[in-house]
Design a protein around this motif. Sequence first.
Motif, short mmCIF file in Angstrom:
data_model
loop_
_atom_site.label_atom_id
_atom_site.label_comp_id
_atom_site.label_asym_id
_atom_site.label_seq_id
_atom_site.Cartn_x
_atom_site.Cartn_y
_atom_site.Cartn_z
N ILE A 67 0.84 -1.19 0.00
CA ILE A 67 0.00 0.00 0.00
C ILE A 67 0.88 1.25 0.00
CG2 ILE A 67 -1.67 1.35 1.34
CD1 ILE A 67 -2.95 -1.01 0.07
N TYR A 68 0.49 2.22 -0.80
CA TYR A 68 1.21 3.49 -0.84
C TYR A 68 0.48 4.52 0.03
CZ TYR A 68 4.37 1.97 -4.51
OH TYR A 68 5.35 1.31 -5.22
N VAL A 69 1.25 5.37 0.68
CA VAL A 69 0.70 6.47 1.49
C VAL A 69 1.30 7.77 0.98
CG1 VAL A 69 0.39 5.02 3.54
CG2 VAL A 69 2.54 6.26 3.23
N ARG A 70 0.66 8.89 1.36
CA ARG A 70 1.20 10.20 0.98
C ARG A 70 1.94 10.79 2.17
NH1 ARG A 70 0.34 11.89 -3.83
NH2 ARG A 70 -1.43 11.17 -5.07
N ASP A 71 3.17 11.20 1.95
CA ASP A 71 3.97 11.77 3.02
C ASP A 71 3.68 13.26 3.17
OD1 ASP A 71 5.29 13.03 0.96
OD2 ASP A 71 7.08 11.76 1.07
N ASP A 72 4.48 13.94 3.99
CA ASP A 72 4.27 15.37 4.24
C ASP A 72 4.49 16.22 3.01
OD1 ASP A 72 3.66 14.84 6.86
OD2 ASP A 72 5.72 15.14 7.58
N GLU A 73 5.21 15.70 2.03
CA GLU A 73 5.46 16.44 0.79
C GLU A 73 4.52 15.99 -0.32
OE1 GLU A 73 9.56 15.93 -0.08
OE2 GLU A 73 10.25 17.08 1.67
N ASN A 74 3.47 15.25 0.06
CA ASN A 74 2.43 14.80 -0.87
C ASN A 74 2.98 13.83 -1.92
OD1 ASN A 74 -0.34 14.84 -1.46
ND2 ASN A 74 -0.02 16.22 -3.20
N GLN A 75 4.04 13.11 -1.55
CA GLN A 75 4.62 12.12 -2.44
C GLN A 75 4.12 10.72 -2.06
OE1 GLN A 75 6.65 12.94 -5.11
NE2 GLN A 75 6.11 15.04 -4.51
N LYS A 76 3.95 9.86 -3.07
CA LYS A 76 3.54 8.48 -2.81
C LYS A 76 4.72 7.69 -2.25
CE LYS A 76 1.99 7.35 -6.86
NZ LYS A 76 1.34 6.53 -7.91
N GLN A 77 4.48 7.00 -1.14
CA GLN A 77 5.52 6.20 -0.50
C GLN A 77 4.96 4.83 -0.15
OE1 GLN A 77 8.48 7.35 -0.41
NE2 GLN A 77 8.32 9.58 -0.41
N LEU A 78 5.69 3.80 -0.52
CA LEU A 78 5.32 2.43 -0.15
C LEU A 78 5.48 2.27 1.36
CD1 LEU A 78 4.53 -0.42 -1.11
CD2 LEU A 78 6.97 -0.89 -1.39
N TYR A 79 4.45 1.72 2.04
CA TYR A 79 4.52 1.69 3.50
C TYR A 79 4.76 0.29 4.05
CZ TYR A 79 4.05 2.93 8.30
OH TYR A 79 4.35 3.14 9.63
N PHE A 80 5.84 0.18 4.79
CA PHE A 80 6.15 -0.97 5.65
C PHE A 80 7.22 -0.47 6.61
CE2 PHE A 80 8.75 -4.42 7.10
CZ PHE A 80 7.90 -5.49 7.28
N TYR A 81 7.00 -0.69 7.90
CA TYR A 81 8.00 -0.26 8.88
C TYR A 81 8.34 -1.42 9.79
CZ TYR A 81 10.30 1.84 12.85
OH TYR A 81 11.21 2.11 13.85
N GLY A 82 9.64 -1.65 9.95
CA GLY A 82 10.08 -2.71 10.85
C GLY A 82 11.33 -2.31 11.60
N SER A 83 11.33 -2.53 12.91
CA SER A 83 12.52 -2.34 13.73
C SER A 83 12.77 -3.65 14.49
CB SER A 83 12.32 -1.18 14.72
OG SER A 83 11.31 -1.51 15.67
N ASN A 84 13.72 -3.63 15.41
CA ASN A 84 14.01 -4.84 16.19
C ASN A 84 12.84 -5.29 17.06
OD1 ASN A 84 17.48 -4.09 16.55
ND2 ASN A 84 16.60 -5.78 15.42
N ASN A 85 11.95 -4.33 17.40
CA ASN A 85 10.87 -4.69 18.32
C ASN A 85 9.46 -4.31 17.85
OD1 ASN A 85 10.89 -1.92 18.67
ND2 ASN A 85 11.94 -2.00 20.63
N THR A 86 9.34 -3.76 16.65
CA THR A 86 8.02 -3.35 16.17
C THR A 86 7.87 -3.58 14.68
OG1 THR A 86 7.93 -1.60 17.86
CG2 THR A 86 6.35 -1.44 16.06
N LEU A 87 6.68 -4.02 14.27
CA LEU A 87 6.32 -4.19 12.87
C LEU A 87 5.02 -3.45 12.60
CD1 LEU A 87 7.06 -7.94 12.12
CD2 LEU A 87 7.67 -6.07 10.61
N LYS A 88 4.97 -2.68 11.50
CA LYS A 88 3.74 -2.02 11.07
C LYS A 88 3.58 -2.26 9.57
CE LYS A 88 4.78 1.75 14.30
NZ LYS A 88 5.03 3.20 14.42
N TYR A 89 2.42 -2.76 9.18
CA TYR A 89 2.23 -3.11 7.77
C TYR A 89 0.75 -3.24 7.46
CZ TYR A 89 1.84 -7.68 10.07
OH TYR A 89 1.48 -8.70 10.91
N TYR A 90 0.41 -3.16 6.18
CA TYR A 90 -0.95 -3.41 5.71
C TYR A 90 -1.07 -4.89 5.35
CZ TYR A 90 -1.86 1.61 5.36
OH TYR A 90 -2.05 2.94 5.64
N THR A 91 -2.16 -5.52 5.75
CA THR A 91 -2.34 -6.94 5.48
C THR A 91 -3.65 -7.20 4.74
OG1 THR A 91 -2.49 -9.15 6.47
CG2 THR A 91 -3.42 -7.33 7.75
N ASN A 92 -3.63 -8.23 3.91
CA ASN A 92 -4.84 -8.67 3.20
C ASN A 92 -5.62 -9.71 3.99
OD1 ASN A 92 -4.45 -7.13 0.82
ND2 ASN A 92 -2.95 -8.60 0.07
#
Length: 232
Positions: A67-92
């Motif tokens: 899934i793409y999101v719009r950032d603060d500059e109104n640009q399309k950005q593919l969204y997935f975030y992962g760190s050592n202790n957290t995951l954020k993502y869109y799921t089907n």
Amino acid sequence: MNRKFKGFTLIEVLVAMVIFAIVMGMASEAYRYFNRPQMTASNTVLDTQNLSQFKQVLNTLREVNAIYVRDDENQKQLYFYGSNNTLKYYTNSPILTDEPIAVSVLSISKELGGVEYCEFSFGQLNWRELNNIQNCDEENLFIKLGDNIEFKYFGWEDRDLFDKFLSGFFSMAVEPKPKWWNEYESTKTQTLPMFVSINFNDSTHKFLLSPVIIKLNSESPFSQRAQSDVVE
């Protein structure tokens, strides 16, 4: 008149100690015998419930949606975030909502000794709100998996390297290669990770002694979502 006081002989004391040890041993074995079935059944149920819920959560990760999101500059950005202790993502494949697509948040709780998982309806959060989520305040699942867990990610450093790899113009010696990362942010790389590794360094469950590696859905780097598919 002289009185003679007779005590216990050494043999009598030893015999009494042996009898006492035998009785205590029999009592201990009886206690463990009558309590073992109940304790084993309880642990088995707990492990089965944890394993079942954990498999459901892993399936949401396998079915990640590009899934793409719009950032603060109104640009399309593919969204997935992962760190050592957290995951954020869109799921089907949401498991807590009735929506066809949801935002999933999976975070490690060292204090509770496991992971927390929650979902948000598609479109409920914008890009900035999604970035600010630290843990689950919504209805969530808690899965007790141990207190020493970490996430790692296998993928490309950026989309440009992926494009060059697919072009086939590089020799085997110099061609770009994906690698493991402690943090993976698709708004910067513009690609999804290929694999997510969940490492259980100090698990209390036998079925989690080895890392669990999940292959994610992928999107062709040459494709772009239509304007209507971007989350504002």
